[in-house]
Scaffold this motif. Structure first.
Motif, PDB file in Angstrom:
ATOM      1  N   UNK A  32      -9.020 -10.198  13.028  1.00 35.00           N
ATOM      2  CA  UNK A  32     -10.156 -10.758  12.299  1.00 35.00           C
ATOM      3  C   UNK A  32     -10.662  -9.753  11.270  1.00 35.00           C
ATOM      4  N   UNK A  33     -11.110 -10.266  10.150  1.00 33.30           N
ATOM      5  CA  UNK A  33     -11.571  -9.413   9.049  1.00 33.30           C
ATOM      6  C   UNK A  33     -13.081  -9.223   9.108  1.00 33.30           C
ATOM      7  N   UNK A  34     -13.495  -7.964   8.958  1.00 31.38           N
ATOM      8  CA  UNK A  34     -14.913  -7.617   8.900  1.00 31.38           C
ATOM      9  C   UNK A  34     -15.176  -6.849   7.608  1.00 31.38           C
ATOM     10  N   UNK A  35     -16.433  -6.456   7.413  1.00 34.22           N
ATOM     11  CA  UNK A  35     -16.758  -5.690   6.207  1.00 34.22           C
ATOM     12  C   UNK A  35     -16.216  -4.269   6.276  1.00 34.22           C
ATOM     13  N   UNK A  36     -16.133  -3.705   7.479  1.00 31.28           N
ATOM     14  CA  UNK A  36     -15.539  -2.377   7.655  1.00 31.28           C
ATOM     15  C   UNK A  36     -14.035  -2.528   7.878  1.00 31.28           C
ATOM     16  N   UNK A  37     -13.295  -1.481   7.582  1.00 28.41           N
ATOM     17  CA  UNK A  37     -11.833  -1.539   7.659  1.00 28.41           C
ATOM     18  C   UNK A  37     -11.339  -1.514   9.100  1.00 28.41           C
ATOM     19  N   UNK A  38     -10.412  -2.418   9.394  1.00 28.92           N
ATOM     20  CA  UNK A  38      -9.589  -2.300  10.580  1.00 28.92           C
ATOM     21  C   UNK A  38      -8.253  -1.697  10.164  1.00 28.92           C
ATOM     22  N   UNK A  39      -7.388  -1.384  11.120  1.00 30.18           N
ATOM     23  CA  UNK A  39      -6.108  -0.795  10.740  1.00 30.18           C
ATOM     24  C   UNK A  39      -5.019  -1.116  11.761  1.00 30.18           C
ATOM     25  N   UNK A  40      -3.779  -1.059  11.290  1.00 27.72           N
ATOM     26  CA  UNK A  40      -2.620  -1.165  12.168  1.00 27.72           C
ATOM     27  C   UNK A  40      -1.488  -0.309  11.576  1.00 27.72           C
ATOM     28  N   UNK A  41      -0.531   0.030  12.423  1.00 26.61           N
ATOM     29  CA  UNK A  41       0.581   0.915  12.043  1.00 26.61           C
ATOM     30  C   UNK A  41       1.894   0.215  12.390  1.00 26.61           C
ATOM     31  N   UNK A  42       2.914   0.389  11.539  1.00 29.46           N
ATOM     32  CA  UNK A  42       4.244  -0.135  11.859  1.00 29.46           C
ATOM     33  C   UNK A  42       5.319   0.842  11.373  1.00 29.46           C
ATOM     34  N   UNK A  43       6.381   0.894  12.140  1.00 27.77           N
ATOM     35  CA  UNK A  43       7.500   1.788  11.808  1.00 27.77           C
ATOM     36  C   UNK A  43       8.457   1.117  10.831  1.00 27.77           C
ATOM     37  N   UNK A  44       9.205   1.960  10.120  1.00 32.66           N
ATOM     38  CA  UNK A  44      10.174   1.481   9.133  1.00 32.66           C
ATOM     39  C   UNK A  44      11.579   1.861   9.570  1.00 32.66           C
ATOM     40  N   UNK A  45      12.506   0.958   9.387  1.00 32.26           N
ATOM     41  CA  UNK A  45      13.908   1.250   9.652  1.00 32.26           C
ATOM     42  C   UNK A  45      14.588   1.661   8.340  1.00 32.26           C
ATOM     43  N   UNK A  46      15.740   2.276   8.449  1.00 34.45           N
ATOM     44  CA  UNK A  46      16.489   2.664   7.256  1.00 34.45           C
ATOM     45  C   UNK A  46      16.885   1.427   6.454  1.00 34.45           C
ATOM     46  N   UNK A  47      16.768   1.553   5.150  1.00 35.38           N
ATOM     47  CA  UNK A  47      17.155   0.441   4.288  1.00 35.38           C
ATOM     48  C   UNK A  47      15.996  -0.504   4.015  1.00 35.38           C
ATOM     49  N   UNK A  48      16.316  -1.791   3.958  1.00 35.00           N
ATOM     50  CA  UNK A  48      15.333  -2.800   3.568  1.00 35.00           C
ATOM     51  C   UNK A  48      14.475  -3.257   4.752  1.00 35.00           C
TER      52      UNK A  48
END
Length: 218
Positions: free
Chosen positions: A151-167
């Motif tokens: 859910x979106x609020x006025x203050x920032x929420x955050x999340x993290x995701x990993x990247x694999x090689x390539x696309x």
């Protein structure tokens, strides 16, 4: 015993007869009877252009059948001015980006382009930058959901995701519309060193519209 009394009232004095107080009544001829004038009181609940029909000598208004249908019999002239002012204000707020409007919903997915990076992961900060009205978003990386529905609020929420090689295909979806209009979201993407990679936003998106990034990990 001897007694003395006044002798003024002897037989030679005659009493004065009282006046006749009876007054003969005057003969009054009654006026001819006439009908009372017709009285028609104005009906405050009628429209100005309507006139009162003459159903009886004494009447107030006219009988009207009951109806549940909404009418404009009691329109306040000031309401028209207020309605116009409200519409003008709404247009101004929408134009300045201070209000959402269902009439201009974005219904087409957007491609935010390509990002090239050597970062192992990305951190995304997100928030509702206009009006907090229950907007929801969903994020996926390569088809896998990240962090559930957010859910979106006025203050920032955050999340993290990993990247694999390539696309890598990263998508953020407007999962709902808020109570005041379309979905509005601002987000910022940082790499694993805390450097801002991309800052974007969307305005007035319809439910289900997606924003897509192609991330190339070199």
């Amino acid at each position: 015993m001897n007694s003395y009394a006044q002798s003024e009232f002897s037989k030679k004095f005659k009493p004065i007869a009282p006046l006749n107080p009876t007054v003969a009544p005057k003969k009054v001829t009654p006026a001819a009877t006439t009908d009372a004038p017709v009285i028609k009181a104005p009906d405050l609940f009628k429209k100005p252009e309507e006139t009162l029909p003459s159903f009886s000598k004494y009447q107030i208004g006219q009988a009207k059948s009951f109806s549940m249908e909404q009418t404009n019999d009691y329109v306040n002239p000031g309401d028209r001015i207020m309605e116009k002012m409200t519409k003008d204000l709404d247009k101004t707020l929408v134009r300045e980006g201070l209000k959402e409007d269902d009439r201009f919903l974005v219904k087409i997915d957007k491609n935010f382009g390509e990002i090239r990076t050597k970062s192992k992961y990305f951190t995304v900060f997100y928030r509702d930058y206009i009006y907090i009205d229950g907007d929801l978003i969903k994020a996926t990386i390569n088809g896998q959901m990240i962090g559930g529905i957010m859910e979106l609020y006025s203050s920032y929420g955050q999340f993290v995701f990993n990247l694999k090689e390539g696309f890598n295909t990263f998508e953020m979806e407007a999962y709902s519309k808020g109570t005041s209009g379309g979905n509005t979201c601002e987000f910022k993407i940082y790499d694993d060193k805390g450097v801002l990679v991309r800052s974007e936003l969307w305005d007035n998106w319809d439910k289900g519209v997606k924003g897509k990034f192609v991330i190339v990990k070199e």
